[in-house]
Design an enzyme around this catalytic site. Structure first.
Site, PDB file in Angstrom:
ATOM      1  NE  ARG A 158      -3.515  -2.309   2.899  1.00 36.35           N
ATOM      2  CZ  ARG A 158      -3.369  -3.302   3.635  1.00 36.35           C
ATOM      3  NH1 ARG A 158      -2.104  -3.489   4.150  1.00 36.35           N
ATOM      4  NH2 ARG A 158      -4.529  -4.198   3.744  1.00 36.35           N
ATOM      5  CE  LYS A 182      -5.931  -0.723   5.137  1.00 36.94           C
ATOM      6  NZ  LYS A 182      -7.445  -0.626   4.484  1.00 36.94           N
ATOM      7  CG  HIS A 252      -5.924   0.773  -4.710  1.00 35.02           C
ATOM      8  ND1 HIS A 252      -5.608   0.131  -3.422  1.00 35.02           N
ATOM      9  CD2 HIS A 252      -6.831   0.209  -4.860  1.00 35.02           C
ATOM     10  CE1 HIS A 252      -6.180  -1.040  -3.111  1.00 35.02           C
ATOM     11  NE2 HIS A 252      -7.369  -1.041  -4.204  1.00 35.02           N
ATOM     12  NE  ARG A 255      -3.570  -3.189  -1.559  1.00 31.19           N
ATOM     13  CZ  ARG A 255      -2.790  -4.041  -0.871  1.00 31.19           C
ATOM     14  NH1 ARG A 255      -1.755  -4.411  -0.566  1.00 31.19           N
ATOM     15  NH2 ARG A 255      -3.773  -4.834   0.285  1.00 31.19           N
ATOM     16  CG  HIS A 278      -6.555  -8.290   1.571  1.00 26.06           C
ATOM     17  ND1 HIS A 278      -7.139  -8.594   0.230  1.00 26.06           N
ATOM     18  CD2 HIS A 278      -6.364  -6.900   1.645  1.00 26.06           C
ATOM     19  CE1 HIS A 278      -6.833  -7.621  -0.421  1.00 26.06           C
ATOM     20  NE2 HIS A 278      -6.546  -6.451   0.365  1.00 26.06           N
ATOM     21  CE1 TYR A 287      -7.061  -5.677  -5.845  1.00 23.59           C
ATOM     22  CE2 TYR A 287      -7.133  -6.855  -3.984  1.00 23.59           C
ATOM     23  CZ  TYR A 287      -6.773  -5.837  -4.620  1.00 23.59           C
ATOM     24  OH  TYR A 287      -6.584  -4.493  -3.645  1.00 23.59           O
TER      25      TYR A 287
END
Length: 306
Positions: A158, A182, A252, A255, A278, A287
């Site tokens: 990211r 994250k 993005h 990505r 994720h 995706y």
């Protein structure tokens, strides 16, 4: 309750989200536009009798939503944004004891189509790779551009993860990087052998300019400070402008291209989930759309009854 002029109540609400909630000017303007639009709609329902926004009920809001749906230019996503503005306003009105309950209490958000981020076609990705490897890598700025684009595309990290990546997070011996995602979750992402020469070259130039600091940010500004989002955006846009016609050209997109190309190449969905950082498989499944379309085409071309 609800005896104050609507315009005054709306102004108070905008002041509240500006001063207390610290919403951006853009959000303030969007909320104001949405509330004034709904207020104008209420006037059409009351035939000019100036129905106040604090007097609206569930049926009034529902009628407004239906009128918005009649406009083909207005999407379900934008209607939900307008409803979000109304919900915030009516929460404020309850807090100020102007109403007892929100007219949106029983209203559900519309089901919006999922917005799919575009990705680079394989031909564009190959062209980007070639263009980057041909850049004059003896200058700091061009070496930095190489590192930014190639890391985004070959690791799928990211924007925020790239900004916080440190030189010490690169494991040259094991050909991998340590990424802090994250929620401060750490993951290991492998690196392609081809990019090590570019990384080593950039780090050497950076060290000559700003000193050797192993724990310093990998990507930095022209003054040696930690990079900021707009620097990354501008770099990505600059190079994607030269090789692709897709509408969105953001970090993005790279990505998304990374994940899409891995899945198109036969990568396991769970493996891609781990590489992207994720927390759930559902987040990764967005995706798979192109892979499914690719399989559908193979099926239609090959099936004897197609």
């Amino acid at each position: 309750m609800g005896n104050k002029p609507s315009s005054e109540i709306i102004r108070r609400f905008i002041d509240f989200i500006a001063l207390q909630r610290r919403y951006s000017k853009h959000t303030q303007n969007a909320y104001l536009t949405d509330l004034e639009q709904f207020e104008s709609f209420l006037q059409t329902l009351s035939e000019g009798n100036k129905q106040q926004i604090t007097q609206a009920d569930y049926h009034d809001v529902r009628a407004w939503v239906i009128s918005l749906l009649d406009d083909e230019q207005v999407t379900a996503r934008s209607i939900n944004r307008k409803l979000s503005a109304l919900r915030s306003f009516y929460r404020f009105a309850i807090q100020e004891q102007l109403i007892e309950e929100s007219p949106l209490r029983k209203l559900k958000a519309l089901k919006a189509d999922k917005k799919i981020t575009p990705f680079l076609p394989q031909t564009d990705a190959r062209q980007l790779w070639q263009a980057l490897t041909e850049l004059p890598a003896d200058e700091f700025i061009t070496a930095r551009e190489q590192v930014i684009l190639i890391l985004l595309y070959t690791t799928g990290i990211r924007l925020s993860e790239l900004i916080h990546l440190k030189i010490s997070d690169i494991d040259f011996s094991n050909r991998q990087i340590k990424v802090w995602g994250k929620g401060s979750k750490q993951r290991i992402v492998p690196l392609l052998p081809q990019i090590f020469a570019l990384l080593e070259n950039y780090i050497q130039i950076k060290s000559q300019l700003f000193g050797e600091a192993i724990h310093s940010p990998l990507v930095c500004t022209d003054k040696g400070e930690e990079a900021y989002p707009m620097l990354i955006y501008r770099t990505v846009r600059k190079h994607l402008d030269m090789i692709t016609t897709i509408e969105r050209r953001s970090p993005h997109v790279l990505r998304h291209s990374y994940a899409t190309h891995l899945l198109d190449g036969g990568a396991d969905l769970n493996a891609v989930k781990e590489l992207l950082g994720h927390s759930s498989l559902a987040a990764t499944q967005v995706y798979t759309h192109t892979s499914i379309e690719k399989l559908r085409k193979v099926f239609e071309d090959a099936h004897p009854r197609s």
